[in-house]
Scaffold this active site. Structure first.
Site, short mmCIF file in Angstrom:
data_model
loop_
_atom_site.label_atom_id
_atom_site.label_comp_id
_atom_site.label_asym_id
_atom_site.label_seq_id
_atom_site.Cartn_x
_atom_site.Cartn_y
_atom_site.Cartn_z
N TYR A 165 26.71 33.29 37.44
CA TYR A 165 28.04 32.78 37.75
C TYR A 165 28.47 31.66 36.79
CZ TYR A 165 28.82 35.13 42.24
OH TYR A 165 29.06 36.05 43.22
N LYS B 76 14.28 40.07 39.52
CA LYS B 76 14.20 41.36 38.83
C LYS B 76 13.31 41.12 37.60
CE LYS B 76 15.33 45.70 38.20
NZ LYS B 76 14.85 46.79 39.07
N ASP C 15 15.88 45.24 43.99
CA ASP C 15 16.23 46.59 44.48
C ASP C 15 15.40 46.93 45.71
OD1 ASP C 15 14.07 46.54 42.72
OD2 ASP C 15 14.56 48.43 41.73
N ASP D 134 24.49 36.75 46.41
CA ASP D 134 25.84 37.17 46.79
C ASP D 134 25.80 38.59 47.34
OD1 ASP D 134 28.71 37.16 46.92
OD2 ASP D 134 28.73 38.37 45.10
N ASP E 225 26.05 40.06 51.66
CA ASP E 225 27.04 41.00 52.22
C ASP E 225 26.30 42.17 52.88
OD1 ASP E 225 29.19 39.51 51.25
OD2 ASP E 225 30.27 41.29 50.54
C1 IPM Z 1 30.80 34.48 48.44
C2 IPM Z 1 32.00 35.09 47.75
C3 IPM Z 1 32.26 34.33 46.45
C4 IPM Z 1 31.01 34.43 45.59
C5 IPM Z 1 33.51 34.81 45.68
C6 IPM Z 1 34.77 34.70 46.50
C7 IPM Z 1 33.67 34.11 44.35
O1 IPM Z 1 31.78 36.45 47.53
O2 IPM Z 1 30.86 33.27 48.76
O3 IPM Z 1 29.82 35.18 48.64
O4 IPM Z 1 30.83 35.41 44.86
O5 IPM Z 1 30.21 33.50 45.63
MG MG Z 2 30.03 37.20 48.40
#
Ligand code: IPM
Ligand code: MG
Length: 359
Positions: free
Chosen positions: A141, A190, A222, A246, A250
């Protein structure tokens, strides 16, 4: 206690869910006789519209002077043009960096009332209680990126860059937290391909020697992605880099039934921390009173725990969420047959109403 909390309503559905979190915090203040002072500031698309910048200097200063920052989410399709000079997400990254919050704690806990709300089979996810510690101010990032022409064609690059101290400090956070939990750390990388991951693994393994009482393993990302939905109960604390964290969180949110259930808290060496749900700004649901505010309500619960050290109050919020779920109230994302559908504001009020001073 007196505390100053900066709220950053952000974009899309975010002002709606932040309002519910503030409602719950006000109730906590009332029930426990604290004085929470709220100050609102701009970030993301809302800030670009008002000032041209994704993170105005005054927002960062206000946040730095506060006791804790509560953010919703940023992002709006209006800014999705890949050539746009400023993007809402830049505000978020600058804020994380500016506050130095390098460790992002993303707890994944399955409320037993939501066992059947997940798309994953109940027998796989029953009892899941894990914590992802995502490195937040380095890695892919923040590495060097750009575009250039190579052999006459347009190309782009991003760099995954980590220093040993950056890895050490976040891995230490993971071990310290594991000591208060089930005493297991899984470091995810990785290392079979990436040099930055080999350094990550080497460093994590060395830090692990300082914690002989905590079980330690390294795992490729993975495989971790696969195990999260196959054997999620093998995990206690997962520590990983910014990009992997990240993506994995999710994925992990699906265990909890919905992205709308997962809070997060980012902490650094100094106060204040930055607290935000893991979900995005979901622009298409804006102002419809349909989204789930629980992730955002649980985020300031983490603020109370990690920035203000108010464990009883934190517990009161978590218990109130549990009670409301037990009573059968659900927002659309976690709705099932036999439950009562409520909107964003109703869910916030139900939770606020159930805040009690148990101790
Ligand atoms: C998160 C979000 C952010 C990230 C985005 C909105 C930049 O997906 O906080 O997980 O990638 O960190
Ligand atoms: Mg995210």
């Amino acid at each position: 206690m007196e505390a100053k909390i900066v709220t950053l309503p952000g974009d899309g559905i975010s002002p709606e869910v932040v309002a519910e979190a503030v409602k719950v915090l006000r109730k906590v203040a009332e029930v426990y006789s604290h004085t929470f002072e709220f100050e609102e500031a701009l970030v993301g698309g809302a800030a670009i519209d008002a000032t041209g910048e994704a993170l105005p200097a005054e927002t960062l200063t206000a946040c730095q002077k506060s006791d804790g920052v509560l953010l919703g989410a940023v992002g709006d399709p209006k800014y999705d043009d890949p050539r746009a000079p400023v993007r809402p997400e830049q505000g978020l990254l600058a804020l994380r960096k500016g506050l130095g919050v390098f460790a992002n704690l993303r707890p994944v806990k399955l409320y037993k009332q939501l066992l059947h709300a997940s798309t994953i089979k109940p027998q796989i996810i029953e009892g899941v209680d894990l914590l992802v510690v995502r490195e937040l101010t380095g890695g892919l990032y923040f590495g060097k990126r750009g575009r250039k022409t190579v052999d006459g064609v347009e190309a782009a690059y991003d760099t995954m860059f980590y220093t040993v101290p950056e890895i050490e400090r976040v891995v230490r956070v993971a071990f310290e937290l594991a000591r208060k939990r089930r005493k297991k750390v899984t470091s995810v990388d990785k290392a079979n391909v990436l040099e930055s991951s080999r350094l990550w693994r080497e460093t994590a393994t060395r830090v692990a020697e300082e914690y002989p009482d905590v079980e330690f393993e390294s795992m490729y990302v993975d495989i971790a992605a696969m195990r999260l939905v196959r054997y999620p109960n093998v995990f206690d604390v997962i520590v990983t880099g910014n990009m992997f964290g990240d993506i994995l969180t999710d994925e992990a949110s699906m265990i909890a039934g919905s992205m709308g259930m997962l809070p997060s808290g980012a902490i650094g060496a100094h106060k204040p921390g930055l607290f935000e749900p893991i979900h995005g700004s979901a622009p298409k649901y804006t102002d419809q009173n349909v989204v789930n505010p629980i992730a955002t309500i649980l985020s300031p619960a983490m603020l109370l725990r990690y920035s203000l050290e108010l464990e009883g109050e934190t517990q009161a919020i978590e218990d109130a969420v549990q009670v409301v779920l037990e009573e059968g109230y659900r927002t659309k994302d976690i709705r099932e047959k036999g439950t009562t559908l409520v909107g964003t504001r109703e869910m916030g009020s139900l939770i606020a109403d159930r805040i009690t001073n148990g101790g």
